[in-house]
Design a protein around this motif. Structure first.
Motif, PDB file in Angstrom:
ATOM      1  N   ASP A  71      23.291 -15.245  78.385  1.00 19.90           N
ATOM      2  CA  ASP A  71      24.029 -13.536  79.197  1.00 19.90           C
ATOM      3  C   ASP A  71      24.234 -13.174  77.404  1.00 19.90           C
ATOM      4  OD1 ASP A  71      25.871 -12.677  80.394  1.00 19.90           O
ATOM      5  OD2 ASP A  71      27.143 -13.671  79.544  1.00 19.90           O
ATOM      6  N   LEU A  72      24.619 -11.827  77.618  1.00 15.98           N
ATOM      7  CA  LEU A  72      24.469 -10.990  77.191  1.00 15.98           C
ATOM      8  C   LEU A  72      25.856  -9.933  76.986  1.00 15.98           C
ATOM      9  CD1 LEU A  72      21.262  -9.343  76.052  1.00 15.98           C
ATOM     10  CD2 LEU A  72      22.161 -10.635  73.944  1.00 15.98           C
ATOM     11  N   ASP A  73      26.721 -10.259  76.417  1.00 16.96           N
ATOM     12  CA  ASP A  73      28.546  -9.233  76.628  1.00 16.96           C
ATOM     13  C   ASP A  73      28.512  -8.116  75.563  1.00 16.96           C
ATOM     14  OD1 ASP A  73      28.961 -10.341  79.512  1.00 16.96           O
ATOM     15  OD2 ASP A  73      29.297 -12.381  78.302  1.00 16.96           O
ATOM     16  N   TYR A  74      28.601  -6.827  76.182  1.00 22.57           N
ATOM     17  CA  TYR A  74      29.046  -6.205  75.067  1.00 22.57           C
ATOM     18  C   TYR A  74      31.325  -5.951  75.653  1.00 22.57           C
ATOM     19  CZ  TYR A  74      24.431  -5.159  75.101  1.00 22.57           C
ATOM     20  OH  TYR A  74      23.154  -5.754  75.326  1.00 22.57           O
ATOM     21  N   GLU A  75      31.806  -5.316  74.069  1.00 22.83           N
ATOM     22  CA  GLU A  75      33.179  -4.791  74.425  1.00 22.83           C
ATOM     23  C   GLU A  75      33.596  -4.387  73.114  1.00 22.83           C
ATOM     24  OE1 GLU A  75      35.168  -6.593  76.066  1.00 22.83           O
ATOM     25  OE2 GLU A  75      33.900  -7.445  77.578  1.00 22.83           O
ATOM     26  N   VAL A  76      34.370  -3.559  73.627  1.00 21.71           N
ATOM     27  CA  VAL A  76      34.983  -2.827  72.496  1.00 21.71           C
ATOM     28  C   VAL A  76      36.268  -3.291  72.349  1.00 21.71           C
ATOM     29  CG1 VAL A  76      35.606  -0.089  72.734  1.00 21.71           C
ATOM     30  CG2 VAL A  76      33.837  -0.211  73.159  1.00 21.71           C
ATOM     31  N   ILE A  77      36.504  -3.320  70.789  1.00 24.85           N
ATOM     32  CA  ILE A  77      37.902  -4.017  70.213  1.00 24.85           C
ATOM     33  C   ILE A  77      37.865  -2.623  69.417  1.00 24.85           C
ATOM     34  CG2 ILE A  77      36.561  -6.261  70.724  1.00 24.85           C
ATOM     35  CD1 ILE A  77      35.814  -6.396  68.036  1.00 24.85           C
ATOM     36  N   GLY A  78      39.377  -2.969  68.342  1.00 23.61           N
ATOM     37  CA  GLY A  78      39.739  -2.907  67.421  1.00 23.61           C
ATOM     38  C   GLY A  78      40.642  -1.203  67.971  1.00 23.61           C
ATOM     39  N   LYS A  79      41.714  -1.593  66.328  1.00 19.04           N
ATOM     40  CA  LYS A  79      42.438  -0.345  67.069  1.00 19.04           C
ATOM     41  C   LYS A  79      41.792   1.034  67.326  1.00 19.04           C
ATOM     42  CE  LYS A  79      45.985   1.865  65.247  1.00 19.04           C
ATOM     43  NZ  LYS A  79      47.391   2.001  64.670  1.00 19.04           N
ATOM     44  N   ASN A  80      42.113   1.813  68.685  1.00 12.73           N
ATOM     45  CA  ASN A  80      41.275   2.777  69.386  1.00 12.73           C
ATOM     46  C   ASN A  80      39.721   2.244  69.824  1.00 12.73           C
ATOM     47  OD1 ASN A  80      43.960   3.843  69.075  1.00 12.73           O
ATOM     48  ND2 ASN A  80      42.973   4.681  67.041  1.00 12.73           N
ATOM     49  N   GLY A  81      39.651   1.404  69.998  1.00 16.25           N
ATOM     50  CA  GLY A  81      37.946   0.658  70.470  1.00 16.25           C
ATOM     51  C   GLY A  81      37.424   1.363  69.258  1.00 16.25           C
ATOM     52  N   SER A  82      37.526   1.474  67.873  1.00 22.69           N
ATOM     53  CA  SER A  82      36.820   1.520  66.944  1.00 22.69           C
ATOM     54  C   SER A  82      35.623   0.165  66.377  1.00 22.69           C
ATOM     55  CB  SER A  82      37.584   1.559  65.305  1.00 22.69           C
ATOM     56  OG  SER A  82      38.539   0.260  65.547  1.00 22.69           O
ATOM     57  N   MET A  83      35.693  -0.406  67.466  1.00 18.58           N
ATOM     58  CA  MET A  83      34.244  -1.217  67.035  1.00 18.58           C
ATOM     59  C   MET A  83      33.583  -2.243  68.274  1.00 18.58           C
ATOM     60  SD  MET A  83      35.739  -4.103  63.779  1.00 18.58           S
ATOM     61  CE  MET A  83      37.060  -4.058  64.534  1.00 18.58           C
ATOM     62  N   LEU A  84      32.148  -1.957  67.708  1.00 17.58           N
ATOM     63  CA  LEU A  84      31.524  -2.997  68.835  1.00 17.58           C
ATOM     64  C   LEU A  84      31.436  -4.335  68.993  1.00 17.58           C
ATOM     65  CD1 LEU A  84      30.433  -2.791  72.190  1.00 17.58           C
ATOM     66  CD2 LEU A  84      28.064  -1.773  70.172  1.00 17.58           C
ATOM     67  N   MET A  85      31.362  -5.257  70.112  1.00 14.72           N
ATOM     68  CA  MET A  85      30.826  -6.327  69.768  1.00 14.72           C
ATOM     69  C   MET A  85      30.069  -6.927  70.765  1.00 14.72           C
ATOM     70  SD  MET A  85      33.191 -10.106  69.727  1.00 14.72           S
ATOM     71  CE  MET A  85      33.332 -10.538  72.161  1.00 14.72           C
ATOM     72  N   VAL A  86      28.840  -7.619  70.465  1.00 14.77           N
ATOM     73  CA  VAL A  86      27.860  -7.920  71.525  1.00 14.77           C
ATOM     74  C   VAL A  86      27.765  -9.501  70.966  1.00 14.77           C
ATOM     75  CG1 VAL A  86      25.488  -8.020  71.689  1.00 14.77           C
ATOM     76  CG2 VAL A  86      26.801  -5.907  70.500  1.00 14.77           C
ATOM     77  N   SER A  87      27.755 -10.002  71.910  1.00 13.41           N
ATOM     78  CA  SER A  87      27.235 -11.454  72.004  1.00 13.41           C
ATOM     79  C   SER A  87      26.349 -11.782  73.204  1.00 13.41           C
ATOM     80  CB  SER A  87      28.597 -12.431  72.612  1.00 13.41           C
ATOM     81  OG  SER A  87      29.554 -11.658  73.633  1.00 13.41           O
ATOM     82  N   ALA A  88      25.964 -13.211  72.542  1.00 15.79           N
ATOM     83  CA  ALA A  88      25.110 -13.875  73.514  1.00 15.79           C
ATOM     84  C   ALA A  88      25.149 -14.672  73.502  1.00 15.79           C
ATOM     85  CB  ALA A  88      23.534 -13.095  72.700  1.00 15.79           C
ATOM     86  N   THR A  89      25.014 -15.714  74.323  1.00 17.73           N
ATOM     87  CA  THR A  89      25.504 -16.978  75.142  1.00 17.73           C
ATOM     88  C   THR A  89      23.796 -17.971  75.622  1.00 17.73           C
ATOM     89  OG1 THR A  89      27.439 -16.191  74.442  1.00 17.73           O
ATOM     90  CG2 THR A  89      27.325 -18.527  75.586  1.00 17.73           C
ATOM     91  N   GLY A  90      24.032 -18.601  75.466  1.00 15.53           N
ATOM     92  CA  GLY A  90      22.944 -20.133  76.305  1.00 15.53           C
ATOM     93  C   GLY A  90      23.293 -21.550  76.297  1.00 15.53           C
ATOM     94  N   THR A  91      22.105 -21.935  76.623  1.00 17.94           N
ATOM     95  CA  THR A  91      22.074 -22.979  76.183  1.00 17.94           C
ATOM     96  C   THR A  91      21.289 -23.412  75.305  1.00 17.94           C
ATOM     97  OG1 THR A  91      23.095 -23.763  78.484  1.00 17.94           O
ATOM     98  CG2 THR A  91      22.520 -25.757  77.798  1.00 17.94           C
ATOM     99  N   ALA A  92      20.803 -24.718  74.368  1.00 18.17           N
ATOM    100  CA  ALA A  92      20.135 -24.766  73.442  1.00 18.17           C
ATOM    101  C   ALA A  92      19.533 -25.727  74.291  1.00 18.17           C
ATOM    102  CB  ALA A  92      20.385 -25.255  72.441  1.00 18.17           C
ATOM    103  N   VAL A  93      17.930 -26.095  74.303  1.00 18.76           N
ATOM    104  CA  VAL A  93      17.187 -27.178  75.023  1.00 18.76           C
ATOM    105  C   VAL A  93      16.179 -27.525  74.180  1.00 18.76           C
ATOM    106  CG1 VAL A  93      17.843 -26.437  77.405  1.00 18.76           C
ATOM    107  CG2 VAL A  93      16.222 -25.472  76.445  1.00 18.76           C
ATOM    108  N   LYS A  94      15.588 -28.522  75.040  1.00 16.84           N
ATOM    109  CA  LYS A  94      14.263 -28.748  74.078  1.00 16.84           C
ATOM    110  C   LYS A  94      13.091 -29.246  75.105  1.00 16.84           C
ATOM    111  CE  LYS A  94      15.041 -31.779  70.044  1.00 16.84           C
ATOM    112  NZ  LYS A  94      15.026 -33.060  69.781  1.00 16.84           N
ATOM    113  N   ILE A  95      12.472 -28.319  75.038  1.00 12.47           N
ATOM    114  CA  ILE A  95      11.256 -28.360  76.667  1.00 12.47           C
ATOM    115  C   ILE A  95      10.222 -29.170  75.887  1.00 12.47           C
ATOM    116  CG2 ILE A  95      12.108 -26.432  77.083  1.00 12.47           C
ATOM    117  CD1 ILE A  95       9.748 -24.652  75.918  1.00 12.47           C
TER     118      ILE A  95
END
Length: 115
Positions: free
Chosen positions: A91-115
């Motif tokens: 899942d990819l998420d995008y958030e505007v953070i910081g004072k006055n929205g001065s920064m952008l955070m991009v986060s990627a979350t998933g499940t590590a597996v062995k296939i």
């Protein structure tokens, strides 16, 4: 698919819960990658002008694409460090953070597996 990976960036990443044709042998846990980028004053100014005149804000698109790529590479590296050889359910998420929205955070979350 075998591991460990010489280059974690080659670890497959998918938003689906499985990888067709590759049964999951082990679930290794949640992995994340996060990138925070600061906004550039001049880029903001030119993007605002472009928004008024119309067209795409290419400088922002490049920054966003780079941040997304870096977040996914961090996700892959964390997967590799756990001994995994794929990441599912990303899942990819995008958030505007910081004072006055001065920064952008991009986060990627998933499940590590062995296939």
């Amino acid at each position: 698919m075998a591991g460990p990976w010489k280059d974690a960036r080659t670890i497959p990443v998918t938003t689906t819960p499985t990888m067709e044709g590759h049964p999951i042998q082990a679930y290794l846990g949640v992995v994340t990658g996060e990138v925070i980028v600061g906004a550039n004053l001049f880029r903001d100014m030119f993007a605002s002008i472009r928004d008024i005149v119309g067209g795409r804000a290419n400088s922002y698109e490049r920054v966003l694409a780079d941040a997304r790529r870096q977040a996914i590479e961090e996700l892959q590296a964390e997967c590799g460090s756990l001994g995994g050889n794929a990441v599912v359910g990303v899942d990819l998420d995008y958030e505007v953070i910081g004072k006055n929205g001065s920064m952008l955070m991009v986060s990627a979350t998933g499940t590590a597996v062995k296939i």
